[in-house]
Design a protein around this motif. Sequence first.
Motif, PDB file in Angstrom:
ATOM      1  N   LEU A   1      30.334  40.696  24.073  1.00  0.00           N
ATOM      2  CA  LEU A   1      30.079  42.127  23.879  1.00  0.00           C
ATOM      3  C   LEU A   1      28.605  42.463  24.125  1.00  0.00           C
ATOM      4  N   ALA A   2      27.724  41.529  23.786  1.00  0.00           N
ATOM      5  CA  ALA A   2      26.287  41.749  23.910  1.00  0.00           C
ATOM      6  C   ALA A   2      25.795  41.621  25.345  1.00  0.00           C
ATOM      7  N   ASP A   3      26.643  41.118  26.238  1.00  0.00           N
ATOM      8  CA  ASP A   3      26.275  41.015  27.650  1.00  0.00           C
ATOM      9  C   ASP A   3      26.885  42.204  28.387  1.00  0.00           C
ATOM     10  N   GLY A   4      26.112  43.256  28.542  1.00  0.00           N
ATOM     11  CA  GLY A   4      26.608  44.480  29.160  1.00  0.00           C
ATOM     12  C   GLY A   4      27.119  44.294  30.571  1.00  0.00           C
ATOM     13  N   TRP A   5      26.633  43.285  31.270  1.00  0.00           N
ATOM     14  CA  TRP A   5      27.088  43.030  32.641  1.00  0.00           C
ATOM     15  C   TRP A   5      28.534  42.546  32.664  1.00  0.00           C
ATOM     16  N   LEU A   6      29.069  42.099  31.530  1.00  0.00           N
ATOM     17  CA  LEU A   6      30.461  41.650  31.453  1.00  0.00           C
ATOM     18  C   LEU A   6      31.428  42.784  31.101  1.00  0.00           C
ATOM     19  N   TYR A   7      30.927  43.950  30.792  1.00  0.00           N
ATOM     20  CA  TYR A   7      31.745  45.076  30.322  1.00  0.00           C
ATOM     21  C   TYR A   7      32.957  45.341  31.217  1.00  0.00           C
TER      22      TYR A   7
ATOM     23  N   ALA B   1      37.270  50.076  33.569  1.00  0.00           N
ATOM     24  CA  ALA B   1      35.906  49.973  34.101  1.00  0.00           C
ATOM     25  C   ALA B   1      35.964  49.110  35.356  1.00  0.00           C
ATOM     26  N   SER B   2      35.382  49.598  36.442  1.00  0.00           N
ATOM     27  CA  SER B   2      35.508  48.877  37.708  1.00  0.00           C
ATOM     28  C   SER B   2      34.198  48.298  38.237  1.00  0.00           C
ATOM     29  N   HIS B   3      33.074  48.836  37.777  1.00  0.00           N
ATOM     30  CA  HIS B   3      31.794  48.381  38.327  1.00  0.00           C
ATOM     31  C   HIS B   3      30.676  48.718  37.345  1.00  0.00           C
ATOM     32  N   ILE B   4      29.760  47.785  37.159  1.00  0.00           N
ATOM     33  CA  ILE B   4      28.576  48.025  36.332  1.00  0.00           C
ATOM     34  C   ILE B   4      27.413  48.299  37.276  1.00  0.00           C
ATOM     35  N   ARG B   5      26.833  49.479  37.152  1.00  0.00           N
ATOM     36  CA  ARG B   5      25.713  49.868  38.004  1.00  0.00           C
ATOM     37  C   ARG B   5      24.380  49.482  37.396  1.00  0.00           C
ATOM     38  N   GLY B   6      24.345  49.370  36.063  1.00  0.00           N
ATOM     39  CA  GLY B   6      23.111  49.010  35.386  1.00  0.00           C
ATOM     40  C   GLY B   6      23.341  48.872  33.898  1.00  0.00           C
TER      41      GLY B   6
ATOM     42  N   HIS C   1      28.261  52.679  34.231  1.00  0.00           N
ATOM     43  CA  HIS C   1      29.440  52.081  34.849  1.00  0.00           C
ATOM     44  C   HIS C   1      30.197  53.071  35.714  1.00  0.00           C
ATOM     45  N   SER C   2      31.111  52.502  36.489  1.00  0.00           N
ATOM     46  CA  SER C   2      32.056  53.293  37.267  1.00  0.00           C
ATOM     47  C   SER C   2      33.437  52.987  36.716  1.00  0.00           C
ATOM     48  N   VAL C   3      34.296  53.980  36.757  1.00  0.00           N
ATOM     49  CA  VAL C   3      35.659  53.831  36.262  1.00  0.00           C
ATOM     50  C   VAL C   3      36.608  54.242  37.373  1.00  0.00           C
ATOM     51  N   GLY C   4      37.685  53.491  37.526  1.00  0.00           N
ATOM     52  CA  GLY C   4      38.708  53.826  38.503  1.00  0.00           C
ATOM     53  C   GLY C   4      38.592  53.019  39.778  1.00  0.00           C
ATOM     54  N   PRO C   5      39.600  53.157  40.630  1.00  0.00           N
ATOM     55  CA  PRO C   5      39.611  52.400  41.885  1.00  0.00           C
ATOM     56  C   PRO C   5      38.685  53.031  42.924  1.00  0.00           C
TER      57      PRO C   5
ATOM     58  N   THR D   1      28.592  56.647  31.557  1.00  0.00           N
ATOM     59  CA  THR D   1      27.885  55.676  30.718  1.00  0.00           C
ATOM     60  C   THR D   1      28.649  55.412  29.430  1.00  0.00           C
ATOM     61  N   THR D   2      28.325  54.284  28.831  1.00  0.00           N
ATOM     62  CA  THR D   2      28.771  53.953  27.481  1.00  0.00           C
ATOM     63  C   THR D   2      27.516  53.608  26.703  1.00  0.00           C
ATOM     64  N   ALA D   3      27.372  54.178  25.505  1.00  0.00           N
ATOM     65  CA  ALA D   3      26.171  53.966  24.691  1.00  0.00           C
ATOM     66  C   ALA D   3      26.534  53.350  23.351  1.00  0.00           C
ATOM     67  N   VAL D   4      25.600  52.581  22.812  1.00  0.00           N
ATOM     68  CA  VAL D   4      25.777  51.971  21.493  1.00  0.00           C
ATOM     69  C   VAL D   4      25.463  53.017  20.420  1.00  0.00           C
TER      70      VAL D   4
END
Length: 149
Positions: A19-25, A32-37, A51-55, A63-66
């Motif tokens: 969970l703490a590794d945002g690149w694994l989201y 979720a389809s792609h992590i941009r940052g 992130h990007s969502v969808g095909p 975005t998703t925020a804590v």
Amino acid sequence: MVQVTLRIQAPVEEVFAVLADGWLYASWVVGASHIRGVDDEWPQVGARIHHSVGPWPLTIQDTTAVRAVDPPFGIELDARLWPFGAAVVRLELRATGPAACEVVMSERAVRGPGRLLPHAVQTLVLTPRNRESLSRLADIAVGRHQAAP
């Protein structure tokens, strides 16, 4: 809140590390389809995953925020998918043994059209999605745990 639970054969700390590794989201969150940052501060309160969502090529950028974090026992997220809305997602981790834990994932729509859906409809949509998300989270955490020296 719509709630699902899964027992994972990995320690709480190792599940939280995923969970703490945002690149694994995008590896464990269904949709979720792609992590941009990922903000350098992730998973501190206020930090975001971009992130990007969808095909592809029909992806939506958001975005998703804590919202809150209690390492290694839980994290609460503000998951956005505008124009559809946003949801609060809470993941709670409880040790059930030296190398096992239970993860409870709770979600509720809080903004946008999704919050207008009756609870029963939200349950029908979110329960299978969140079960699959927890299954993916478990696969990553168990794989890491088994690969650890």
